[in-house]
Design a protein around this motif. Structure first.
Motif, PDB file in Angstrom:
ATOM      1  N   LEU A  89      14.636  43.331  47.077  1.00  0.00           N
ATOM      2  CA  LEU A  89      15.562  44.905  46.937  1.00  0.00           C
ATOM      3  C   LEU A  89      16.016  45.015  45.501  1.00  0.00           C
ATOM      4  CD1 LEU A  89      17.570  44.702  50.286  1.00  0.00           C
ATOM      5  CD2 LEU A  89      16.051  46.492  49.552  1.00  0.00           C
ATOM      6  N   VAL A  90      15.752  43.830  44.601  1.00  0.00           N
ATOM      7  CA  VAL A  90      16.251  44.120  43.221  1.00  0.00           C
ATOM      8  C   VAL A  90      16.015  45.489  42.646  1.00  0.00           C
ATOM      9  CG1 VAL A  90      16.075  43.267  40.746  1.00  0.00           C
ATOM     10  CG2 VAL A  90      16.611  41.738  42.847  1.00  0.00           C
ATOM     11  N   ALA A  95      17.361  50.923  40.874  1.00  0.00           N
ATOM     12  CA  ALA A  95      17.551  52.547  41.213  1.00  0.00           C
ATOM     13  C   ALA A  95      18.865  53.237  41.314  1.00  0.00           C
ATOM     14  CB  ALA A  95      16.278  52.862  41.878  1.00  0.00           C
ATOM     15  N   LEU A  96      19.450  52.631  42.242  1.00  0.00           N
ATOM     16  CA  LEU A  96      20.777  52.772  42.735  1.00  0.00           C
ATOM     17  C   LEU A  96      21.912  52.817  41.538  1.00  0.00           C
ATOM     18  CD1 LEU A  96      21.298  51.551  46.016  1.00  0.00           C
ATOM     19  CD2 LEU A  96      21.008  53.983  45.673  1.00  0.00           C
ATOM     20  N   GLY A  97      21.712  51.919  40.839  1.00  0.00           N
ATOM     21  CA  GLY A  97      22.673  51.660  39.579  1.00  0.00           C
ATOM     22  C   GLY A  97      22.436  52.748  38.599  1.00  0.00           C
ATOM     23  N   SER A  98      21.013  52.697  38.571  1.00  0.00           N
ATOM     24  CA  SER A  98      20.634  54.057  37.394  1.00  0.00           C
ATOM     25  C   SER A  98      21.016  55.385  37.971  1.00  0.00           C
ATOM     26  CB  SER A  98      19.277  54.121  37.082  1.00  0.00           C
ATOM     27  OG  SER A  98      18.839  52.906  36.697  1.00  0.00           O
ATOM     28  N   TRP A  99      21.065  55.740  38.914  1.00  0.00           N
ATOM     29  CA  TRP A  99      21.397  56.856  39.661  1.00  0.00           C
ATOM     30  C   TRP A  99      23.112  57.020  39.436  1.00  0.00           C
ATOM     31  CZ3 TRP A  99      24.926  58.828  43.369  1.00  0.00           C
ATOM     32  CH2 TRP A  99      24.837  59.904  43.553  1.00  0.00           C
ATOM     33  N   GLY A 100      23.571  55.890  39.754  1.00  0.00           N
ATOM     34  CA  GLY A 100      25.243  55.971  39.619  1.00  0.00           C
ATOM     35  C   GLY A 100      25.620  55.919  38.238  1.00  0.00           C
ATOM     36  N   LEU A 101      24.853  55.435  37.304  1.00  0.00           N
ATOM     37  CA  LEU A 101      25.196  55.672  35.816  1.00  0.00           C
ATOM     38  C   LEU A 101      25.257  57.312  35.439  1.00  0.00           C
ATOM     39  CD1 LEU A 101      23.092  52.971  34.224  1.00  0.00           C
ATOM     40  CD2 LEU A 101      25.363  52.851  34.306  1.00  0.00           C
ATOM     41  N   LEU A 116      21.805  47.619  31.158  1.00  0.00           N
ATOM     42  CA  LEU A 116      20.908  46.460  30.730  1.00  0.00           C
ATOM     43  C   LEU A 116      19.337  46.441  31.758  1.00  0.00           C
ATOM     44  CD1 LEU A 116      20.259  44.228  28.706  1.00  0.00           C
ATOM     45  CD2 LEU A 116      21.509  42.488  30.195  1.00  0.00           C
ATOM     46  N   LEU A 117      19.745  46.283  32.878  1.00  0.00           N
ATOM     47  CA  LEU A 117      18.590  46.411  33.810  1.00  0.00           C
ATOM     48  C   LEU A 117      17.550  47.326  33.926  1.00  0.00           C
ATOM     49  CD1 LEU A 117      20.235  44.763  36.836  1.00  0.00           C
ATOM     50  CD2 LEU A 117      18.416  43.766  35.924  1.00  0.00           C
ATOM     51  N   GLU A 118      18.226  48.843  33.598  1.00  0.00           N
ATOM     52  CA  GLU A 118      17.510  49.966  33.306  1.00  0.00           C
ATOM     53  C   GLU A 118      16.837  49.796  31.904  1.00  0.00           C
ATOM     54  OE1 GLU A 118      18.591  54.616  34.015  1.00  0.00           O
ATOM     55  OE2 GLU A 118      19.481  53.692  32.309  1.00  0.00           O
ATOM     56  N   THR A 148      17.852  33.575  29.666  1.00  0.00           N
ATOM     57  CA  THR A 148      17.308  33.966  31.020  1.00  0.00           C
ATOM     58  C   THR A 148      17.930  35.358  31.200  1.00  0.00           C
ATOM     59  OG1 THR A 148      18.954  33.163  32.392  1.00  0.00           O
ATOM     60  CG2 THR A 148      17.101  31.767  32.106  1.00  0.00           C
ATOM     61  N   ALA A 149      17.163  36.104  32.258  1.00  0.00           N
ATOM     62  CA  ALA A 149      17.768  37.398  32.658  1.00  0.00           C
ATOM     63  C   ALA A 149      19.191  37.367  33.151  1.00  0.00           C
ATOM     64  CB  ALA A 149      16.898  37.934  33.759  1.00  0.00           C
ATOM     65  N   THR A 150      19.581  36.406  33.778  1.00  0.00           N
ATOM     66  CA  THR A 150      20.834  35.916  34.413  1.00  0.00           C
ATOM     67  C   THR A 150      21.842  35.676  33.241  1.00  0.00           C
ATOM     68  OG1 THR A 150      20.041  34.958  36.458  1.00  0.00           O
ATOM     69  CG2 THR A 150      22.391  34.522  35.893  1.00  0.00           C
ATOM     70  N   GLU A 151      21.155  34.820  32.439  1.00  0.00           N
ATOM     71  CA  GLU A 151      22.280  34.547  30.680  1.00  0.00           C
ATOM     72  C   GLU A 151      22.510  36.090  30.157  1.00  0.00           C
ATOM     73  OE1 GLU A 151      20.958  30.061  30.397  1.00  0.00           O
ATOM     74  OE2 GLU A 151      19.868  31.642  29.321  1.00  0.00           O
ATOM     75  N   ARG A 152      21.398  36.881  29.895  1.00  0.00           N
ATOM     76  CA  ARG A 152      21.752  38.232  29.387  1.00  0.00           C
ATOM     77  C   ARG A 152      22.692  39.073  30.109  1.00  0.00           C
ATOM     78  NH1 ARG A 152      15.504  37.892  28.361  1.00  0.00           N
ATOM     79  NH2 ARG A 152      15.471  39.354  30.103  1.00  0.00           N
ATOM     80  N   LEU A 153      22.587  39.173  31.273  1.00  0.00           N
ATOM     81  CA  LEU A 153      23.469  39.808  32.205  1.00  0.00           C
ATOM     82  C   LEU A 153      24.776  39.412  32.154  1.00  0.00           C
ATOM     83  CD1 LEU A 153      21.028  40.565  35.255  1.00  0.00           C
ATOM     84  CD2 LEU A 153      21.685  42.240  33.783  1.00  0.00           C
ATOM     85  N   ALA A 154      25.098  38.176  32.081  1.00  0.00           N
ATOM     86  CA  ALA A 154      26.519  37.549  32.189  1.00  0.00           C
ATOM     87  C   ALA A 154      27.037  37.792  30.690  1.00  0.00           C
ATOM     88  CB  ALA A 154      26.363  36.022  32.503  1.00  0.00           C
ATOM     89  N   ALA A 155      26.222  37.677  29.670  1.00  0.00           N
ATOM     90  CA  ALA A 155      26.719  38.002  28.323  1.00  0.00           C
ATOM     91  C   ALA A 155      26.920  39.391  28.098  1.00  0.00           C
ATOM     92  CB  ALA A 155      25.513  37.475  27.443  1.00  0.00           C
ATOM     93  N   ALA A 156      26.111  40.260  28.776  1.00  0.00           N
ATOM     94  CA  ALA A 156      26.596  41.620  28.468  1.00  0.00           C
ATOM     95  C   ALA A 156      27.710  42.170  29.222  1.00  0.00           C
ATOM     96  CB  ALA A 156      25.337  42.640  29.016  1.00  0.00           C
TER      97      ALA A 156
END
Length: 164
Positions: A89-90, A95-101, A116-118, A148-156
């Protein structure tokens, strides 16, 4: 859903599992917040989920095969883990987050991970999904260079919070 979905439509079948007000938010918090215990999910919910609603959604998501619940002993906290179906579901959550943005009011600190994910596209989503598989399913992930992706998301997120 013991009798199956109301129709054979795949969109309907998916919405019957995750289309209520809270299910995707619970999955979001397990995925992106690594909140795997009932009290963490309740107390750290940005939206303020009630305990009875959370208990119901955890049960429903477990019955639907999106979460597993370890068999905690007496006095121990149960740990919830994502299944492969939930990890897949990621891209839907991205996609839901992008729409919400684009179409809903958001706050800088809570929108930064969606941005960042978009921007990272499918390569970042796959990397994040591999990390989730490792953490929740015990599947070793390929070694990568850099954070890692998790570290980049957390740092952002931490940077956005510091600016706010």
């Amino acid at each position: 859903m013991p009798d199956g979905p109301r129709s054979g439509c795949p969109i309907n079948a998916a919405i019957e599992v995750v289309g209520d007000r809270w299910s995707l938010l619970v999955l979001r918090d397990v995925m992106f917040g690594d909140r795997r215990h009932f009290r963490q999910l309740q107390s750290q919910s940005e939206e303020g989920i009630a305990s009875n609603i959370l208990a119901d959604r955890l049960r429903t998501l477990t019955e639907a095969g999106l979460l597993t619940r370890d068999s905690a002993g007496r006095g121990q906290r149960a740990t919830y883990s994502l299944t492969e179906a939930a990890i897949q579901l990621v891209p839907v959550l991205v996609a839901l987050g992008s729409w919400g943005l684009r179409h809903r009011p958001t706050t800088p600190e809570l929108r930064v991970r969606a941005e960042l994910l978009e921007a990272g596209g499918p390569a970042l989503w796959e990397e994040f999904m591999a990390e989730l598989r490792e953490r929740h399913l015990g599947v070793p992930r390929p070694d990568g260079d850099g954070p890692t992706a998790t570290e980049r998301l957390a740092a952002a997120y931490a940077e956005a919070v510091a600016r706010a």
